[in-house]
Design a protein around this motif. Structure first.
Motif, short mmCIF file in Angstrom:
data_model
loop_
_atom_site.label_atom_id
_atom_site.label_comp_id
_atom_site.label_asym_id
_atom_site.label_seq_id
_atom_site.Cartn_x
_atom_site.Cartn_y
_atom_site.Cartn_z
N SER A 53 6.73 0.52 -12.67
CA SER A 53 6.23 -0.36 -11.60
C SER A 53 4.74 -0.22 -11.37
CB SER A 53 6.98 -0.06 -10.29
OG SER A 53 8.37 -0.29 -10.42
N GLY A 54 4.09 0.71 -12.06
CA GLY A 54 2.65 0.87 -11.90
C GLY A 54 2.28 2.11 -11.09
N PHE A 55 0.96 2.25 -10.83
CA PHE A 55 0.41 3.42 -10.17
C PHE A 55 -0.53 3.00 -9.05
CE2 PHE A 55 1.26 4.27 -14.60
CZ PHE A 55 1.93 5.49 -14.59
N ILE A 56 -0.61 3.85 -8.01
CA ILE A 56 -1.59 3.63 -6.95
C ILE A 56 -2.19 4.99 -6.56
CG2 ILE A 56 -0.54 1.51 -6.06
CD1 ILE A 56 -0.21 4.56 -3.94
N LYS A 57 -3.38 4.93 -5.96
CA LYS A 57 -3.97 6.11 -5.31
C LYS A 57 -3.59 6.07 -3.84
CE LYS A 57 -8.10 6.35 -8.27
NZ LYS A 57 -9.58 6.29 -8.26
N PHE A 58 -3.30 7.24 -3.27
CA PHE A 58 -2.82 7.29 -1.89
C PHE A 58 -3.43 8.50 -1.18
CE2 PHE A 58 0.24 9.06 1.16
CZ PHE A 58 0.44 7.97 1.99
N LYS A 59 -3.96 8.27 0.02
CA LYS A 59 -4.57 9.35 0.81
C LYS A 59 -4.20 9.21 2.28
CE LYS A 59 -9.03 11.29 2.24
NZ LYS A 59 -8.53 12.68 2.15
N VAL A 60 -3.80 10.31 2.89
CA VAL A 60 -3.54 10.33 4.33
C VAL A 60 -4.85 10.62 5.05
CG1 VAL A 60 -2.30 11.45 6.21
CG2 VAL A 60 -1.19 11.14 3.99
N ILE A 61 -5.24 9.72 5.92
CA ILE A 61 -6.48 9.89 6.68
C ILE A 61 -6.19 10.64 7.98
CG2 ILE A 61 -8.34 8.66 7.89
CD1 ILE A 61 -8.01 6.43 5.81
N ASN A 62 -5.06 10.29 8.60
CA ASN A 62 -4.70 10.96 9.86
C ASN A 62 -3.20 10.86 10.07
OD1 ASN A 62 -5.45 12.14 12.54
ND2 ASN A 62 -4.49 10.26 13.28
N SER A 63 -2.63 11.89 10.70
CA SER A 63 -1.22 11.85 11.10
C SER A 63 -1.05 12.63 12.39
CB SER A 63 -0.32 12.44 10.01
OG SER A 63 -0.62 13.81 9.80
N ASP A 64 -0.27 12.09 13.31
CA ASP A 64 -0.02 12.76 14.58
C ASP A 64 1.33 12.32 15.11
OD1 ASP A 64 -0.45 10.19 15.69
OD2 ASP A 64 -2.57 10.62 16.07
N SER A 65 1.61 12.59 16.37
CA SER A 65 2.91 12.27 16.95
C SER A 65 3.14 10.78 17.10
CB SER A 65 3.06 12.96 18.31
OG SER A 65 2.05 12.51 19.21
N ASP A 66 2.08 9.98 16.99
CA ASP A 66 2.21 8.54 17.14
C ASP A 66 2.39 7.81 15.81
OD1 ASP A 66 1.93 8.57 19.94
OD2 ASP A 66 -0.25 8.69 19.75
N GLY A 67 1.87 8.40 14.72
CA GLY A 67 2.00 7.71 13.45
C GLY A 67 1.01 8.20 12.42
N TYR A 68 0.71 7.33 11.46
CA TYR A 68 -0.10 7.70 10.30
C TYR A 68 -1.15 6.62 10.04
CZ TYR A 68 4.27 10.28 9.47
OH TYR A 68 5.38 11.07 9.61
N THR A 69 -2.30 7.08 9.57
CA THR A 69 -3.29 6.18 9.00
C THR A 69 -3.51 6.62 7.56
OG1 THR A 69 -4.39 5.87 11.13
CG2 THR A 69 -5.63 5.27 9.16
N PHE A 70 -3.45 5.66 6.63
CA PHE A 70 -3.53 6.02 5.22
C PHE A 70 -4.32 4.97 4.45
CE2 PHE A 70 0.26 3.55 6.01
CZ PHE A 70 0.38 2.68 4.93
N ARG A 71 -4.84 5.42 3.34
CA ARG A 71 -5.61 4.57 2.44
C ARG A 71 -4.92 4.54 1.08
NH1 ARG A 71 -11.70 6.09 0.13
NH2 ARG A 71 -11.99 4.21 -1.18
N TYR A 72 -4.90 3.39 0.46
CA TYR A 72 -4.40 3.33 -0.91
C TYR A 72 -5.15 2.26 -1.69
CZ TYR A 72 -1.52 -0.86 0.12
OH TYR A 72 -1.08 -2.11 0.45
N SER A 73 -5.17 2.45 -3.01
CA SER A 73 -5.88 1.52 -3.86
C SER A 73 -5.22 1.45 -5.22
CB SER A 73 -7.35 1.96 -4.04
OG SER A 73 -7.43 3.03 -4.97
N SER A 74 -5.58 0.45 -6.00
CA SER A 74 -5.17 0.39 -7.39
C SER A 74 -5.90 1.48 -8.15
CB SER A 74 -5.49 -0.99 -7.98
OG SER A 74 -6.86 -1.30 -7.79
N ILE A 75 -5.44 1.80 -9.34
CA ILE A 75 -6.04 2.86 -10.13
C ILE A 75 -7.52 2.57 -10.43
CG2 ILE A 75 -6.02 3.97 -12.41
CD1 ILE A 75 -3.92 5.04 -10.51
#
Length: 316
Positions: free
Chosen positions: A142-164
């Motif tokens: 199905s392909g590949f992506i880059k994935f990074k967690v920017i922030n996580s806490d009791s409310d949720g998550y902020t994340f970044r992702y991109s194509s290779i």
């Protein structure tokens, strides 16, 4: 990327009515159910013991990762039903090129009690993951992506992702909802997707998943996972199904490992090219103060076609 061998065991879906109509709100007599599945085993099924019905179902390719939705934990899960895997990249800027031939892949463990997830939360600047999105409906990549967690806490998550190649780069947020165990996300659709029912509405999940054998060898298998927030399971291999009573199950040892039922109640014979069911494995499923005994009976219909799993269940 490392060539892997895929063993796809049987998908067992539970309900006597594919239209998701309750069979009987209370199981007071033994129920034997048969479901026509076909040959691709692509469906994930969430099942309620108390209501004796399918709660929801979806194609296993509908999602890619899931975020823990309880306020006190911040785990991120791969879609192991697609054979997804992750590679940790450290001390390298997110935008730098990568060589997939150097990948060191990791997989989620089927039992996640002690956090066996491949992706660990990190907000370090130069730490991110490459995710192999696994297999599509044709068992192709199905392909590949880059994935990074920017922030996580009791409310949720902020994340970044991109194509290779970084041609597509997105930053999003996923909010937690205490009514659910996990929140699901599709990179292909770039959105949260509705997959898992509310956490109190289901007990068993029938799905393919990645099992890690000895020497860290992953295989795609298919079986039963449990809602570990509600359910624990014991296995009785010494008693007959009819002999097991509410009194006899009290002293058994129960586990809430997600794959405690798992896939190995069935065996594939390569010589006969067929599956057999181990009917001596009786699973006792404990849901609060309620107990159910369950055993698998068959996978073939009267015409000998595979994809027709049959099981027996009785509330004690």
């Amino acid at each position: 990327m490392k060539v892997f061998r895929i063993i796809i065991s049987l998908v067992v879906l539970i309900s006597c009515d594919i239209g998701e109509i309750p069979l009987d709100p209370i199981i007071t007599e033994s129920e034997i159910c048969t479901i026509p599945m076909g040959s691709n085993y692509m469906t994930q099924i969430y099942y309620s013991l108390e209501n004796n019905q399918i709660v929801s179902q979806n194609n296993r390719t509908d999602w890619d990762i899931a975020f823990e939705s309880k306020q006190d934990s911040n785990y991120i899960y791969l879609n192991s039903s697609k054979f997804a895997q992750a590679w940790l990249i450290s001390d390298t800027p997110f935008d730098d090129p990568i060589n997939l031939e150097q990948a060191l892949w990791q997989w989620d463990q089927p039992c996640l009690i002690n956090n066996g997830t491949a992706i660990n939360i990190s907000t370090q600047e130069d730490v991110y993951y490459v995710i192999d999105l696994g297999l599509d409906e044709n068992l192709e990549g199905s392909g590949f992506i880059k994935f990074k967690v920017i922030n996580s806490d009791s409310d949720g998550y902020t994340f970044r992702y991109s194509s290779i190649d970084n041609s597509i780069d997105t930053t999003l947020s996923a909010n937690k909802n205490e009514s659910y165990n996990k929140i699901y996300f599709s990179f292909i659709n770039n959105s949260i997707v509705n997959i898992e029912p509310q956490s109190t509405n289901w007990n068993l999940l029938f799905s393919s998943y990645t099992h890690i054998f000895s020497e860290n060898t992953p295989y795609l298998v298919t079986g039963v996972l449990i809602n570990s927030q509600l359910v624990s399971v014991a296995c009785d291999t010494s008693s007959l199904f009819d002999e097991i009573s509410i009194n006899s199950v009290q002293s058994l040892s129960y586990s809430n490992c997600e794959d405690i039922i798992g896939y190995n109640w069935k065996t594939y014979d390569f010589e006969s090219n067929s599956f057999t069911i181990n009917q001596t494995k009786i699973y006792i499923v404990k849901n609060d103060d309620q107990y159910y005994k369950l055993r698998f009976l068959d996978f073939y219909n009267e015409s000998g076609e595979k994809g027709y799993p049959q099981f027996e269940i009785l509330k004690l």
